[in-house]
Scaffold this motif. Structure first.
Motif, PDB file in Angstrom:
ATOM      1  N   ASN A  83      -2.515  -1.824 -30.792  1.00 58.79           N
ATOM      2  CA  ASN A  83      -3.062  -0.626 -31.571  1.00 58.79           C
ATOM      3  C   ASN A  83      -2.314  -0.397 -32.753  1.00 58.79           C
ATOM      4  OD1 ASN A  83      -4.603   0.160 -29.283  1.00 58.79           O
ATOM      5  ND2 ASN A  83      -3.104   1.437 -28.425  1.00 58.79           N
ATOM      6  N   LEU A  84      -0.886  -1.011 -33.005  1.00 54.42           N
ATOM      7  CA  LEU A  84      -0.108  -1.005 -34.127  1.00 54.42           C
ATOM      8  C   LEU A  84      -0.739  -2.050 -35.060  1.00 54.42           C
ATOM      9  CD1 LEU A  84       2.433  -0.173 -35.729  1.00 54.42           C
ATOM     10  CD2 LEU A  84       3.204  -2.414 -35.012  1.00 54.42           C
ATOM     11  N   ASN A  85      -1.200  -3.242 -34.762  1.00 53.06           N
ATOM     12  CA  ASN A  85      -1.880  -4.253 -35.477  1.00 53.06           C
ATOM     13  C   ASN A  85      -3.310  -3.813 -35.620  1.00 53.06           C
ATOM     14  OD1 ASN A  85       0.296  -6.162 -35.799  1.00 53.06           O
ATOM     15  ND2 ASN A  85       0.297  -6.630 -33.888  1.00 53.06           N
ATOM     16  N   GLU A  86      -3.917  -3.129 -34.832  1.00 51.96           N
ATOM     17  CA  GLU A  86      -5.409  -2.625 -35.179  1.00 51.96           C
ATOM     18  C   GLU A  86      -5.144  -1.906 -36.247  1.00 51.96           C
ATOM     19  OE1 GLU A  86      -8.815   0.135 -33.198  1.00 51.96           O
ATOM     20  OE2 GLU A  86      -7.579  -1.040 -31.985  1.00 51.96           O
ATOM     21  N   GLY A  87      -4.289  -0.908 -36.386  1.00 49.29           N
ATOM     22  CA  GLY A  87      -4.057   0.238 -37.373  1.00 49.29           C
ATOM     23  C   GLY A  87      -3.768  -0.726 -38.844  1.00 49.29           C
ATOM     24  N   TYR A  88      -3.095  -1.604 -38.570  1.00 46.96           N
ATOM     25  CA  TYR A  88      -2.589  -2.611 -39.930  1.00 46.96           C
ATOM     26  C   TYR A  88      -3.972  -2.857 -40.719  1.00 46.96           C
ATOM     27  CZ  TYR A  88       2.322  -2.979 -38.887  1.00 46.96           C
ATOM     28  OH  TYR A  88       3.608  -3.098 -38.764  1.00 46.96           O
ATOM     29  N   ASN A  89      -4.836  -3.400 -39.700  1.00 44.55           N
ATOM     30  CA  ASN A  89      -5.972  -3.648 -40.367  1.00 44.55           C
ATOM     31  C   ASN A  89      -6.907  -2.756 -41.114  1.00 44.55           C
ATOM     32  OD1 ASN A  89      -5.842  -6.126 -39.261  1.00 44.55           O
ATOM     33  ND2 ASN A  89      -6.762  -5.888 -37.183  1.00 44.55           N
ATOM     34  N   LYS A  90      -6.686  -1.601 -40.977  1.00 44.11           N
ATOM     35  CA  LYS A  90      -7.013  -0.172 -41.415  1.00 44.11           C
ATOM     36  C   LYS A  90      -6.321   0.393 -42.241  1.00 44.11           C
ATOM     37  CE  LYS A  90     -10.168   0.108 -37.196  1.00 44.11           C
ATOM     38  NZ  LYS A  90     -10.798   1.232 -36.316  1.00 44.11           N
ATOM     39  N   GLY A  91      -5.206  -0.283 -42.513  1.00 41.98           N
ATOM     40  CA  GLY A  91      -4.257   0.379 -43.809  1.00 41.98           C
ATOM     41  C   GLY A  91      -3.372   1.498 -43.100  1.00 41.98           C
ATOM     42  N   ILE A  92      -3.208   1.527 -41.921  1.00 44.94           N
ATOM     43  CA  ILE A  92      -2.236   2.461 -41.310  1.00 44.94           C
ATOM     44  C   ILE A  92      -0.911   1.741 -40.683  1.00 44.94           C
ATOM     45  CG2 ILE A  92      -1.846   3.987 -39.248  1.00 44.94           C
ATOM     46  CD1 ILE A  92      -5.092   4.133 -39.237  1.00 44.94           C
ATOM     47  N   PHE A  93       0.316   2.123 -41.466  1.00 48.07           N
ATOM     48  CA  PHE A  93       1.546   1.228 -41.177  1.00 48.07           C
ATOM     49  C   PHE A  93       2.601   1.891 -40.246  1.00 48.07           C
ATOM     50  CE2 PHE A  93      -0.918  -0.447 -44.752  1.00 48.07           C
ATOM     51  CZ  PHE A  93      -0.864  -1.707 -44.428  1.00 48.07           C
ATOM     52  N   ILE A  94       2.196   3.100 -39.923  1.00 41.25           N
ATOM     53  CA  ILE A  94       3.096   3.938 -39.017  1.00 41.25           C
ATOM     54  C   ILE A  94       2.762   4.002 -37.602  1.00 41.25           C
ATOM     55  CG2 ILE A  94       3.613   5.567 -40.791  1.00 41.25           C
ATOM     56  CD1 ILE A  94       1.745   7.599 -39.649  1.00 41.25           C
ATOM     57  N   ASP A  95       4.036   3.881 -36.917  1.00 36.47           N
ATOM     58  CA  ASP A  95       3.999   3.614 -35.328  1.00 36.47           C
ATOM     59  C   ASP A  95       3.384   4.679 -34.454  1.00 36.47           C
ATOM     60  OD1 ASP A  95       6.793   4.700 -34.462  1.00 36.47           O
ATOM     61  OD2 ASP A  95       6.999   3.332 -36.294  1.00 36.47           O
ATOM     62  N   GLN A  96       3.664   5.749 -34.761  1.00 35.03           N
ATOM     63  CA  GLN A  96       3.536   7.098 -33.828  1.00 35.03           C
ATOM     64  C   GLN A  96       2.188   7.305 -33.466  1.00 35.03           C
ATOM     65  OE1 GLN A  96       7.759   9.435 -34.560  1.00 35.03           O
ATOM     66  NE2 GLN A  96       6.103  10.465 -35.058  1.00 35.03           N
ATOM     67  N   PRO A  97       1.183   7.219 -34.372  1.00 36.27           N
ATOM     68  CA  PRO A  97      -0.288   7.295 -33.929  1.00 36.27           C
ATOM     69  C   PRO A  97      -0.724   6.226 -33.114  1.00 36.27           C
ATOM     70  CG  PRO A  97      -0.070   7.656 -36.124  1.00 36.27           C
ATOM     71  CD  PRO A  97       1.328   7.152 -35.701  1.00 36.27           C
ATOM     72  N   SER A  98       0.014   5.037 -33.113  1.00 37.15           N
ATOM     73  CA  SER A  98      -0.561   4.004 -32.008  1.00 37.15           C
ATOM     74  C   SER A  98       0.211   4.189 -30.798  1.00 37.15           C
ATOM     75  CB  SER A  98      -0.325   2.574 -32.757  1.00 37.15           C
ATOM     76  OG  SER A  98       1.081   2.601 -33.050  1.00 37.15           O
ATOM     77  N   PHE A  99       1.387   4.789 -30.745  1.00 40.00           N
ATOM     78  CA  PHE A  99       2.054   5.186 -29.710  1.00 40.00           C
ATOM     79  C   PHE A  99       1.336   6.117 -28.912  1.00 40.00           C
ATOM     80  CE2 PHE A  99       5.435   7.594 -27.353  1.00 40.00           C
ATOM     81  CZ  PHE A  99       6.015   6.642 -26.655  1.00 40.00           C
ATOM     82  N   ALA A 100       0.828   7.301 -29.626  1.00 35.57           N
ATOM     83  CA  ALA A 100      -0.012   8.253 -28.985  1.00 35.57           C
ATOM     84  C   ALA A 100      -1.414   7.775 -28.365  1.00 35.57           C
ATOM     85  CB  ALA A 100      -0.275   9.276 -30.032  1.00 35.57           C
TER      86      ALA A 100
END
Length: 205
Positions: free
Chosen positions: A179-196
């Motif tokens: 989920n973190l790396n999926e976020g990277y692909n969308k310009g999201i570089f923080i880890d708590q949303p992917s944790f959630a």
């Protein structure tokens, strides 16, 4: 005082920042209260190569150091730190308590051994998500990740996480990393949303 639960830190640092110094003080504060605590320090190759002179002295409280290779052309220092953080469960054996390097330990932590939860964390900002000061920002991120974060009641902070060594937590961390790396692909570089999102995907375990 001894405890079965390992203490885990992640440090990605250079001589131009203070992350290693923060970790040194945190580890010192832990060993002051619990001299027998077993500390695992995870880091990347660039940080490891910088551990010379006083910087080598600043990792002396770590009982084990694990060095991982990441392409610095693909991941900056912050991203390398989060790549490691979201991989911890699948890199070490045994139950552990992950602690951010800017945390001061104020008392013994041996009662952590009694934790029944498979995985546990604190509420972000110590409040329910409806009152979280970063709620709007996280809802916007949730929309980019295509999941209804606004329906969550509790949003967890990633600074201190207790993790048992069981299949469910290994799966949680695999999802968190993905989920973190999926976020990277969308310009999201923080880890708590992917944790959630991982918590949501696994029925809030």
């Amino acid at each position: 005082i001894s405890m079965k639960t390992k203490i885990v830190y992640v440090v990605v640092s250079s001589p131009n920042d203070i992350y290693l110094e923060q970790a040194y003080i945190s580890m010192f504060s832990l060993k002051r209260h619990m001299p027998k605590a077993y500390i695992v320090l995870l880091t990347d190759r660039l940080t490891s190569e910088s551990l010379k002179g006083i910087r080598k002295e600043e990792v002396k409280y770590a009982d084990e150091i694990i060095v991982l290779d990441y392409d610095s052309n693909l991941f900056n220092a912050q991203q390398r730190s989060r790549q490691i953080m979201t991989s911890i469960r699948n890199l070490i054996d045994g139950d552990y308590l992950y602690i951010d390097c800017d945390t001061i330990i104020a008392r013994p932590l041996d009662d952590i051994d009694k934790t029944n939860a498979l995985i546990a964390a604190c509420r972000d900002s110590h409040c329910e998500f409806v009152d979280n000061p970063y709620r709007d920002m996280n809802i916007a991120i949730g929309r980019l990740l295509k999941w209804p974060i606004e329906d969550e009641t509790t949003f967890f902070n990633g600074g201190v996480i207790y993790v048992k060594d069981v299949p469910e937590t290994h799966e949680f961390y695999r999802r968190w990393h993905n989920n973190l790396n999926e976020g990277y692909n969308k310009g999201i570089f923080i880890d708590q949303p992917s944790f959630a999102k991982s918590n949501h995907d696994m029925n809030h375990n």
